[in-house]
Write an enzyme that holds these catalytic residues in place. Sequence first.
Site, short mmCIF file in Angstrom:
data_model
loop_
_atom_site.label_atom_id
_atom_site.label_comp_id
_atom_site.label_asym_id
_atom_site.label_seq_id
_atom_site.Cartn_x
_atom_site.Cartn_y
_atom_site.Cartn_z
N GLY A 205 0.85 -0.99 -0.04
CA GLY A 205 0.09 -0.11 -0.11
C GLY A 205 0.58 1.44 -0.07
O GLY A 205 2.04 1.25 0.33
N ASP A 206 0.46 2.27 -0.25
CA ASP A 206 0.53 4.00 -0.11
C ASP A 206 1.34 4.10 1.42
O ASP A 206 0.55 3.94 2.31
CB ASP A 206 0.01 4.71 -1.21
CG ASP A 206 -0.54 4.73 -0.75
OD1 ASP A 206 -1.59 4.95 0.49
OD2 ASP A 206 -2.12 5.23 -1.71
N GLY A 207 2.17 5.55 1.21
CA GLY A 207 2.37 5.91 2.47
C GLY A 207 1.03 6.49 3.32
O GLY A 207 0.26 5.99 5.01
N PRO A 208 0.01 7.73 2.99
CA PRO A 208 -1.15 7.58 3.25
C PRO A 208 -2.45 6.88 3.09
O PRO A 208 -2.97 7.70 4.43
CB PRO A 208 -1.39 8.45 1.87
CG PRO A 208 -0.30 9.26 1.15
CD PRO A 208 0.45 7.95 1.37
N VAL A 210 -1.84 3.30 4.03
CA VAL A 210 -1.42 1.55 4.82
C VAL A 210 -0.81 2.44 5.58
O VAL A 210 -0.80 1.89 7.12
CB VAL A 210 -1.24 0.76 3.97
CG1 VAL A 210 -0.48 0.05 5.18
CG2 VAL A 210 -1.95 -0.45 3.25
N GLU A 249 14.75 5.74 10.80
CA GLU A 249 15.97 5.66 9.86
C GLU A 249 16.12 7.04 8.62
O GLU A 249 15.25 6.94 7.88
CB GLU A 249 16.60 4.46 10.32
CG GLU A 249 17.82 4.39 9.50
CD GLU A 249 18.54 5.01 8.17
OE1 GLU A 249 18.47 6.14 7.53
OE2 GLU A 249 18.41 4.00 6.74
N GLU A 383 19.17 16.31 0.22
CA GLU A 383 19.27 15.31 0.17
C GLU A 383 19.21 15.20 -1.28
O GLU A 383 17.33 15.12 -2.21
CB GLU A 383 18.13 14.56 0.50
CG GLU A 383 19.18 12.64 0.13
CD GLU A 383 18.36 11.97 1.88
OE1 GLU A 383 19.47 10.95 1.88
OE2 GLU A 383 17.30 11.98 1.61
#
Length: 481
Positions: A205-208, A210, A249, A383
Site C-alpha cells: 500500500g501507499d503511505g497516506p 496503509v 531511520e 538530499e
Amino acid sequence: MLRKTDFYIDGAWVPPTTSKDFDVINPADETAFGVISLGSKADVDKAVAAARAAFDGWSKTPLADRIAKVEKLAEVYERRAGEMAEAISTEMGAPMKLATTAQAAAGLGHIKAFIRALKDFKFEHKLRDDTPDEFIIHEAIGVCGLITPWNWPMNQVTLKVVPAVGVGCTVVLKPSEIAPMSSLLFAEFMDEAGFPKGVFNLVNGDGPTVGEAMSRHPDIDMMSFTGSTRAGIAVTQASAETVKRVALELGGKGANIVFADADVAKAVKRGAIHCFNNTGQSCNAPTRMLVERSVYDEAVEVACATAESTAVGLPSEDGNHIGPLVSELQFTKVQDLIQAGIDEGARLVAGGTGRPEGFNRGYFVRPTVFADVNNDMRIAREEIFGPVLSMIPFESEDEAVKISNDTSYGLTDYVQSGDSARTQRVARQLRAGMVVANGAPRAPGSPFGGYKQSGNGREGGQYGLTEFLEVKAVSGWTTTS
C-alpha cells in the site's frame, strides 16, 4: 506480467478487501512488469488482528526455538538468493552484480548477524552485582508496524523483521509500493521457514493510506520506519495519538572531509565512487566532499575523472556500472536539483542534466560533479538521492567541522587523513550517528542510525534488538538454585 495482488496475512496469501491495482515499473525501460494491489485500512486491521492474536504465544516461545526459525530463514534465503537479486534488480534498477553481491547479500548478512546477536543477548540479568534482588527483564514490545523503502529493500526489511520476530514481537510489514516484489518474495521465505501464522504479515500500500492506518492503529505498539524525513514526520505525528514507540531511520547529507595529509587521489576517487554507488540512492552516501584548499584543485580533477569513467548501463547486464534511478518522480527531482546547482552558480565539472549518451528511455542520469559549491546552495542542503557530488573547499580543521555540521541531517560523515589523532579529534566533533575514517568498513552489528533529522533509532546487532524490547525492572527478586 507478474500479478502479485494478494497479501500475506495470518500465514496465508489472501486477496485485498477491495482490489486496487497498481503497476510496478521497470525503471530501465519505463514499462510495467508487474501488478500489485494497494491495501486499505481494512487490510491493515486484518493483519494487525492476526499479529495481535499470535503475539502471546510467539513471545512466550523459547528463545532457542525462535532462533531456530531465524536459522531456517537464513537457509531458505541463501538457497533462493539468486531469485532475490533478480527481483531487486528488476524493481529498482540495481545492476545484477550490485543486486547480487550487495543488495541481496546484505539481507542474508543481517540475518546471520542477528542470529549471533540473539545468542549473545542477555534478556534477564541483575541490575548490578551489589543489587542481587533487583532484576532487569527485556521483553518483546508487542505488535510492530514496519515500513521499508525501495532503495535497499532487503537491507531494510531484514534489519526490521528479523530482530523484531527474533526477540518475540509479531509484525506487519509495508514495503515500498514502488519496489514491492522483493518483499513479497521475502514473505515466501518466511512462510517456507515455518514461522507460526500471524507472526509475520505483509500488506502492500501507499503511505497516506496503509502507512497512516498502521501508525494510528491502537493495537500496534511500535512503528519502525525507514524513508524520507518528510514521511518520518508524518509517521511520528500519526503515532503520537497512541503514544507508541517510533524508531526512525531517515535521510542524510553526508560530509566527506578530505585533508591534505591524506592520500588525496585515492580518497577522492573512493569517495566519488561511494557517492555514485547504487546510482546515488543511499541515505549514507558521502554527497558533500569538503577538501582542504591546498589540494582542492587536484581533488576536483580526480572527482571529475571518476565521474567520467563511471559507466551507466542496463541493470540486466553484468559489470560495475550504475543503473537507472528508481522512478520518474525521482528522475525529475534529480534533474531539477542538477539544474538548481547550475542556476545557483556552482561550477559543473562533470555530467549535468539529461540522460547519458545512448539512452532515450529509462530513468538513467549522468554521474555529476559540482565544484565551488557553498553550503547555502540547494545541492549542498537537500538530499538529492542521485549520483551528484558537491565539492566544497575549506581552509582549516575547524571550518571543515563547522561546514560538516551545518546541516539538518546527521547520519554518516567521512574523514580522510593520515593523522590518526586528527581523525579521532574530528570524529568526536561531527554531529552524526556514524563516522567512517579512511574508508574502513563498518563491522557487522555496528549500530546504524543518525542524529537530528536523520532519525532517532539504531539498527543492527544488539542495538537493533533493543529497539524492539521493553525494559522491566523487578525488585524483591529472589534467585532460586
